[in-house]
Design a protein around this motif. Structure first.
Motif, PDB file in Angstrom:
ATOM      1  N   GLY A 138       0.888  -1.129   0.033  1.00 50.63           N
ATOM      2  CA  GLY A 138      -0.115  -0.116   0.021  1.00 50.63           C
ATOM      3  C   GLY A 138       0.763   1.159  -0.076  1.00 50.63           C
ATOM      4  N   ASN A 139       0.399   2.103   0.722  1.00 54.97           N
ATOM      5  CA  ASN A 139       1.212   3.486   0.839  1.00 54.97           C
ATOM      6  C   ASN A 139       2.224   3.551   2.022  1.00 54.97           C
ATOM      7  OD1 ASN A 139      -0.598   3.622   2.862  1.00 54.97           O
ATOM      8  ND2 ASN A 139      -1.154   5.916   2.561  1.00 54.97           N
ATOM      9  N   GLN A 140       2.534   2.205   2.470  1.00 56.40           N
ATOM     10  CA  GLN A 140       3.282   2.273   3.700  1.00 56.40           C
ATOM     11  C   GLN A 140       4.987   2.136   3.360  1.00 56.40           C
ATOM     12  OE1 GLN A 140       1.890   1.748   7.099  1.00 56.40           O
ATOM     13  NE2 GLN A 140       0.473   2.715   5.600  1.00 56.40           N
ATOM     14  N   SER A 141       5.822   2.544   4.166  1.00 64.60           N
ATOM     15  CA  SER A 141       7.247   2.625   4.139  1.00 64.60           C
ATOM     16  C   SER A 141       7.511   1.871   5.543  1.00 64.60           C
ATOM     17  CB  SER A 141       7.697   3.861   3.972  1.00 64.60           C
ATOM     18  OG  SER A 141       9.065   4.015   4.213  1.00 64.60           O
ATOM     19  N   VAL A 166      11.271   5.301  17.106  1.00 62.91           N
ATOM     20  CA  VAL A 166      11.873   4.259  16.081  1.00 62.91           C
ATOM     21  C   VAL A 166      12.855   3.669  16.612  1.00 62.91           C
ATOM     22  CG1 VAL A 166      13.193   5.985  14.757  1.00 62.91           C
ATOM     23  CG2 VAL A 166      12.311   3.800  13.603  1.00 62.91           C
ATOM     24  N   ALA A 167      13.698   4.207  17.775  1.00 60.75           N
ATOM     25  CA  ALA A 167      14.714   3.474  18.388  1.00 60.75           C
ATOM     26  C   ALA A 167      14.666   3.854  19.927  1.00 60.75           C
ATOM     27  CB  ALA A 167      16.048   4.030  17.985  1.00 60.75           C
ATOM     28  N   THR A 176      17.708  -1.663  14.992  1.00 68.27           N
ATOM     29  CA  THR A 176      16.198  -1.703  15.495  1.00 68.27           C
ATOM     30  C   THR A 176      15.424  -2.722  14.594  1.00 68.27           C
ATOM     31  OG1 THR A 176      15.298  -0.074  14.304  1.00 68.27           O
ATOM     32  CG2 THR A 176      16.398   0.742  16.272  1.00 68.27           C
ATOM     33  N   ASP A 177      14.321  -3.092  14.962  1.00 69.39           N
ATOM     34  CA  ASP A 177      13.290  -3.793  13.982  1.00 69.39           C
ATOM     35  C   ASP A 177      12.898  -2.645  13.230  1.00 69.39           C
ATOM     36  OD1 ASP A 177      13.502  -6.009  15.655  1.00 69.39           O
ATOM     37  OD2 ASP A 177      11.995  -5.749  16.723  1.00 69.39           O
ATOM     38  N   TYR A 178      12.243  -3.297  12.282  1.00 70.59           N
ATOM     39  CA  TYR A 178      11.873  -2.179  11.173  1.00 70.59           C
ATOM     40  C   TYR A 178      10.361  -1.532  11.520  1.00 70.59           C
ATOM     41  CZ  TYR A 178      14.997  -3.446   7.387  1.00 70.59           C
ATOM     42  OH  TYR A 178      16.310  -3.866   6.840  1.00 70.59           O
ATOM     43  N   THR A 179      10.247  -0.382  11.553  1.00 71.42           N
ATOM     44  CA  THR A 179       8.965   0.356  11.748  1.00 71.42           C
ATOM     45  C   THR A 179       8.258   0.563  10.918  1.00 71.42           C
ATOM     46  OG1 THR A 179       9.886   1.382  14.003  1.00 71.42           O
ATOM     47  CG2 THR A 179       7.922   2.385  13.007  1.00 71.42           C
ATOM     48  N   THR A 180       6.939   0.144  10.541  1.00 68.01           N
ATOM     49  CA  THR A 180       6.365   0.589   9.181  1.00 68.01           C
ATOM     50  C   THR A 180       5.310   2.093   9.558  1.00 68.01           C
ATOM     51  OG1 THR A 180       5.986  -1.699   8.841  1.00 68.01           O
ATOM     52  CG2 THR A 180       4.420  -0.191   7.864  1.00 68.01           C
ATOM     53  N   VAL A 181       5.434   2.912   8.708  1.00 65.54           N
ATOM     54  CA  VAL A 181       4.584   3.988   8.757  1.00 65.54           C
ATOM     55  C   VAL A 181       3.981   4.473   7.394  1.00 65.54           C
ATOM     56  CG1 VAL A 181       6.345   5.085  10.484  1.00 65.54           C
ATOM     57  CG2 VAL A 181       6.834   5.343   8.119  1.00 65.54           C
ATOM     58  N   LEU A 209      10.488   9.259   3.311  1.00 63.71           N
ATOM     59  CA  LEU A 209      10.118   7.841   3.237  1.00 63.71           C
ATOM     60  C   LEU A 209       8.932   7.521   2.153  1.00 63.71           C
ATOM     61  CD1 LEU A 209      10.146   6.929   7.146  1.00 63.71           C
ATOM     62  CD2 LEU A 209      12.207   6.945   5.574  1.00 63.71           C
ATOM     63  N   LEU A 210       9.187   6.896   1.120  1.00 60.78           N
ATOM     64  CA  LEU A 210       8.539   6.692   0.254  1.00 60.78           C
ATOM     65  C   LEU A 210       7.761   5.313   0.107  1.00 60.78           C
ATOM     66  CD1 LEU A 210      10.710   7.809  -3.170  1.00 60.78           C
ATOM     67  CD2 LEU A 210       9.293   9.328  -1.444  1.00 60.78           C
ATOM     68  N   GLU A 211       6.535   5.355  -0.243  1.00 62.55           N
ATOM     69  CA  GLU A 211       5.892   4.166  -0.150  1.00 62.55           C
ATOM     70  C   GLU A 211       6.347   2.965  -0.964  1.00 62.55           C
ATOM     71  OE1 GLU A 211       2.425   3.948  -3.379  1.00 62.55           O
ATOM     72  OE2 GLU A 211       1.931   5.697  -2.103  1.00 62.55           O
TER      73      GLU A 211
END
Length: 274
Positions: A138-141, A166-167, A176-181, A209-211
């Protein structure tokens, strides 16, 4: 941020995928399905006081003249154990010798961090990080951070827009783990670690941060460069781990090629019967 100066050579016998990687722009990646049995590996130079280095894999030079903050594109590397040696580009003095293990169809970042100077706050070290292999939908990064600052101590990194972390209490050498935004422009605020992530902000960085993209942000350099062996201020170097747009385009192209081959076969068969 990504090295355009870096000369990439074959570390192992490579197939079509490496040719695709070499032809893409900075920070992009090739589809993992192009070379089954191989891993994809890139190298990140995040040691602020280290000179330019060459990276040798199994006795052959794989990367040349990698400077601080440079991150190579992904290279194909056969699955298994590999001997890795990092030497200074100027006189080939070894600064690291060790073994790296990789698995087929996985992606990795081999990060050189720490300090080579005497009385180092953090000793020079090489860390192998497992990278994302799939793009957000979707539009997530998605984004993760790697703590590579020798003198910053544990840190929290929050988004100015939401206050979300995010950290949280990130320490040197760790990711860190990946954070979805949702995609957009974000301000990353770096703070000394505190229980409620509310320490005094010591640095801010604006990044887009691009989708469809997954990113790694390297927090590197010195929190106090005036007291450090190199005048490299704290910085955030953002790299693309998965480029969803290009990955989707490559998948579509593969499907179209397959369809064309099947259609050609049908047309030839029809002609023969006629």
């Amino acid at each position: 941020m990504t090295a355009n100066r870096t000369t990439l050579k074959r570390a192992v016998a490579v197939g079509v995928a490496l040719l695709v990687v070499a032809s893409l722009g900075a920070g992009t990646v090739a589809s993992l399905t192009q070379d089954e049995g191989n891993a994809q590996v890139r190298v990140a130079h995040m040691s602020p006081d280290a000179p330019a280095v060459n990276v040798q894999v199994d006795g052959e030079t794989a990367v040349e003249d990698l400077e601080y903050s440079d991150v190579t594109e992904y290279l194909d590397l056969s699955a298994g154990d590999h001997d890795v040696t990092i030497v200074t580009a100027e006189n080939e003095t070894a600064v690291f010798e060790g073994q790296v293990s990789v698995e087929a169809n996985e992606k990795y970042t081999v990060m050189a961090a720490g300090e080579v100077s005497e009385n180092a706050t953090e000793e020079f070290q090489v860390t192998v990080l497992s990278d994302a292999t799939e793009a957000p939908t979707g539009n997530q990064s998605s984004v993760r951070l790697v703590h590579a600052s020798p003198d910053a101590g544990p840190v929290d990194v929050t988004f100015q827009q939401s206050g979300d972390a995010v950290a949280d209490n990130a320490t040197f050498g760790n990711a860190t783990d990946y954070t979805t935004v949702e995609d957009g422009v974000y301000t990353f605020e770096v703070r000394p670690a505190a229980e409620d992530n509310n320490g005094t902000v010591v640095a801010t960085f604006n990044e887009s941060l691009l989708e469809g993209n997954a990113y790694t942000g390297f927090v590197a350099g010195y929190a106090s460069p005036e007291d450090a062996p190199a005048n490299e201020s704290l910085s955030l170097f953002l790299e693309i781990d998965v480029n969803g747009t290009e990955q989707a385009a490559e998948t579509t192209e593969m499907v179209e090629e397959t369809t064309t081959v099947e259609m050609d076969g049908e047309e030839e068969e029809t002609t023969t019967e006629a």
